[in-house]
Scaffold this motif. Structure first.
Motif, PDB file in Angstrom:
ATOM      1  N   ALA A  45       0.799  -1.228   0.000  1.00  0.00           N
ATOM      2  CA  ALA A  45       0.000   0.000   0.000  1.00  0.00           C
ATOM      3  C   ALA A  45       0.828   1.272   0.000  1.00  0.00           C
ATOM      4  CB  ALA A  45      -0.949  -0.005   1.196  1.00  0.00           C
ATOM      5  N   LEU A  46       2.071   1.205   0.476  1.00  0.00           N
ATOM      6  CA  LEU A  46       2.895   2.409   0.556  1.00  0.00           C
ATOM      7  C   LEU A  46       4.155   2.327  -0.300  1.00  0.00           C
ATOM      8  CD1 LEU A  46       2.543   3.315   4.355  1.00  0.00           C
ATOM      9  CD2 LEU A  46       1.385   4.345   2.385  1.00  0.00           C
ATOM     10  N   GLY A  47       4.174   1.413  -1.254  1.00  0.00           N
ATOM     11  CA  GLY A  47       5.315   1.371  -2.165  1.00  0.00           C
ATOM     12  C   GLY A  47       5.767  -0.019  -2.527  1.00  0.00           C
TER      13      GLY A  47
ATOM     14  N   LYS B 154      -1.650   0.440   6.493  1.00  0.00           N
ATOM     15  CA  LYS B 154      -1.746   1.878   6.244  1.00  0.00           C
ATOM     16  C   LYS B 154      -2.740   2.533   7.192  1.00  0.00           C
ATOM     17  CE  LYS B 154      -2.829   5.112   2.468  1.00  0.00           C
ATOM     18  NZ  LYS B 154      -3.204   5.188   1.027  1.00  0.00           N
ATOM     19  N   GLN B 155      -3.820   1.839   7.467  1.00  0.00           N
ATOM     20  CA  GLN B 155      -4.874   2.378   8.323  1.00  0.00           C
ATOM     21  C   GLN B 155      -4.348   2.762   9.710  1.00  0.00           C
ATOM     22  OE1 GLN B 155      -8.517   0.114   8.107  1.00  0.00           O
ATOM     23  NE2 GLN B 155      -9.246   0.860  10.090  1.00  0.00           N
TER      24      GLN B 155
ATOM     25  N   GLU C 297       0.599   4.446   8.677  1.00  0.00           N
ATOM     26  CA  GLU C 297       1.125   5.309   7.617  1.00  0.00           C
ATOM     27  C   GLU C 297       2.036   6.402   8.192  1.00  0.00           C
ATOM     28  OE1 GLU C 297      -0.440   7.685   3.651  1.00  0.00           O
ATOM     29  OE2 GLU C 297      -1.877   7.199   5.240  1.00  0.00           O
ATOM     30  N   ALA C 298       1.645   6.958   9.345  1.00  0.00           N
ATOM     31  CA  ALA C 298       2.407   8.075   9.920  1.00  0.00           C
ATOM     32  C   ALA C 298       3.796   7.668  10.404  1.00  0.00           C
ATOM     33  CB  ALA C 298       1.623   8.700  11.068  1.00  0.00           C
ATOM     34  N   ILE C 299       3.993   6.384  10.712  1.00  0.00           N
ATOM     35  CA  ILE C 299       5.309   5.941  11.205  1.00  0.00           C
ATOM     36  C   ILE C 299       6.013   5.037  10.196  1.00  0.00           C
ATOM     37  CG2 ILE C 299       4.672   6.165  13.634  1.00  0.00           C
ATOM     38  CD1 ILE C 299       4.345   3.087  13.712  1.00  0.00           C
ATOM     39  N   TYR C 300       5.522   5.015   8.962  1.00  0.00           N
ATOM     40  CA  TYR C 300       6.094   4.112   7.960  1.00  0.00           C
ATOM     41  C   TYR C 300       7.582   4.370   7.726  1.00  0.00           C
ATOM     42  CZ  TYR C 300       7.077   1.979   3.428  1.00  0.00           C
ATOM     43  OH  TYR C 300       7.635   1.259   2.409  1.00  0.00           O
ATOM     44  N   GLU C 301       7.981   5.625   7.639  1.00  0.00           N
ATOM     45  CA  GLU C 301       9.394   5.919   7.393  1.00  0.00           C
ATOM     46  C   GLU C 301      10.258   5.445   8.546  1.00  0.00           C
ATOM     47  OE1 GLU C 301      10.252   9.905   6.259  1.00  0.00           O
ATOM     48  OE2 GLU C 301       8.878   9.890   4.546  1.00  0.00           O
ATOM     49  N   GLN C 302       9.776   5.606   9.771  1.00  0.00           N
ATOM     50  CA  GLN C 302      10.531   5.127  10.929  1.00  0.00           C
ATOM     51  C   GLN C 302      10.634   3.598  10.914  1.00  0.00           C
ATOM     52  OE1 GLN C 302       7.805   7.645  13.378  1.00  0.00           O
ATOM     53  NE2 GLN C 302       9.572   7.715  14.760  1.00  0.00           N
TER      54      GLN C 302
ATOM     55  N   ILE D  36       3.163  -3.012   4.035  1.00  0.00           N
ATOM     56  CA  ILE D  36       1.970  -2.389   4.603  1.00  0.00           C
ATOM     57  C   ILE D  36       0.721  -2.750   3.795  1.00  0.00           C
ATOM     58  CG2 ILE D  36       0.870  -0.171   5.095  1.00  0.00           C
ATOM     59  CD1 ILE D  36       3.159  -0.646   6.955  1.00  0.00           C
ATOM     60  N   SER D  37      -0.290  -3.254   4.475  1.00  0.00           N
ATOM     61  CA  SER D  37      -1.576  -3.508   3.816  1.00  0.00           C
ATOM     62  C   SER D  37      -2.365  -2.208   3.717  1.00  0.00           C
ATOM     63  CB  SER D  37      -2.378  -4.554   4.596  1.00  0.00           C
ATOM     64  OG  SER D  37      -2.739  -4.060   5.879  1.00  0.00           O
TER      65      SER D  37
END
Length: 304
Positions: A29-31, A109-110, A113-118, A127-128
């Motif tokens: 979901a995020l790449g 993602k739900q 998403e906000a901590i994906y980079e970390q 990420i689903s």
């Protein structure tokens, strides 16, 4: 440099050093993320993802705690004795996660998403898109990322075969309109078709009362709307965290004259079931237990 910062930097360097061993691309979901062919230290950040891994024989090194239980649902606790609790789905303890030195992180993602980079700086992260009714899609993604895609698909195929067998065995019982209620501390919800239990009931072939026949998740209601729970059979579950508020909400509503006046209540076709199984866990293990409940309620032989 603070100890926390040093730990985080060490995790980033470890991730960079291991990149050469990462061989497979997973689109999510995020790449697109490169993941190890055979990850050995998986941290999973959703309850449904935990069940997906357990179902294919993988015990994660860390997992988001169950929404009910201390810290795991009763129905998976015996498989989680050596798993580290890394916080809740919506409040991940990044320090605990880093300390586990994962080689793969699974999230959604739900929630994340906000901590994906970390997370991605710590280890390859897949990420689903969302939760609720997407558990099968997510299980296929999680197990593929974990290097167990074939086993994951086999488990899903077996579940679908069980759905078909149970649907056939139910026969005319499928004409019943099934109503679903959930009690929580200070609120009551009516559940629709884009929920874990709603999706499975739909796959079995049950219909829903008109008030619940919606392609949505759920809605909080007031007592004046109790008549919307009318159906041929009603299942309810209570989210109780130990403070008594969920049970108090259930007791109050079940004693209300509007509830007592429902025809389904008068007919004795109301069933209390597990919130963990019917709603909160949201994975394949819970799905099979839900089917067990349906077989028990309708007096049918096991299709396992």
């Amino acid at each position: 440099m603070s100890p926390r910062h040093m730990l985080f930097v060490a995790a980033v360097l470890a991730g960079a050093m291991s990149s050469a061993a990462q061989a497979r691309e997973i689109t999510h979901a995020l790449g697109v993320t490169d993941v190890p062919d055979h990850p050995q230290r998986i941290v999973v950040l959703t309850n449904e993802g935990t069940e997906a891994l357990l179902a294919v024989g993988i015990t994660p090194v860390g997992a988001a705690k169950s929404w009910l239980g201390n810290p795991w649902y009763d129905h998976i606790a015996d498989q989680m004795t050596d798993v580290t609790n890394v916080g809740e789905e919506s409040a991940v303890n990044l320090e605990a996660l880093v300390a586990l030195q994962p080689d793969l992180i699974l999230g959604t993602k739900q929630r994340h998403e906000a901590i994906y980079e970390q997370l991605s700086a710590i280890a390859p992260t897949v990420i689903s898109e969302r939760l609720r009714g997407d558990w099968k899609i997510n299980m296929a993604l999680y197990t593929d990322a974990a290097g167990k895609g074939a086993e994951g698909q086999a488990a899903l195929d077996a579940f679908d075969a069980r759905i078909a067998a149970l649907s056939s065995a139910l026969g005319d019982n499928l004409k019943e309109k099934i109503s679903i209620a959930r009690f929580m501390g200070g609120q009551t919800r009516i559940y629709f078709k884009d929920s874990f239990s709603g999706l499975i009931l739909d796959e079995l072939g049950f219909t829903r009362p008109a008030s619940q026949d919606k392609p949505e998740f759920a809605e909080q209601i007031t007592k004046e709307r109790i008549p919307e729970f009318e159906g041929d059979r009603l299942f309810y579950f209570t989210y109780e965290t130990g403070n008594g508020e969920g049970n108090s909400q259930a007791e109050d509503w079940l004693a209300d004259p509007l509830w007592q006046n429902l025809e389904v209540v008068k007919a004795g076709k109301v069933h209390e079931v597990s919130d963990a199984v019917w709603n909160t866990a949201g994975g394949i293990i819970a799905g099979n237990l839900l089917l067990d409940d349906i077989e028990s309620v309708y007096g049918l032989a096991s299709t396992r």
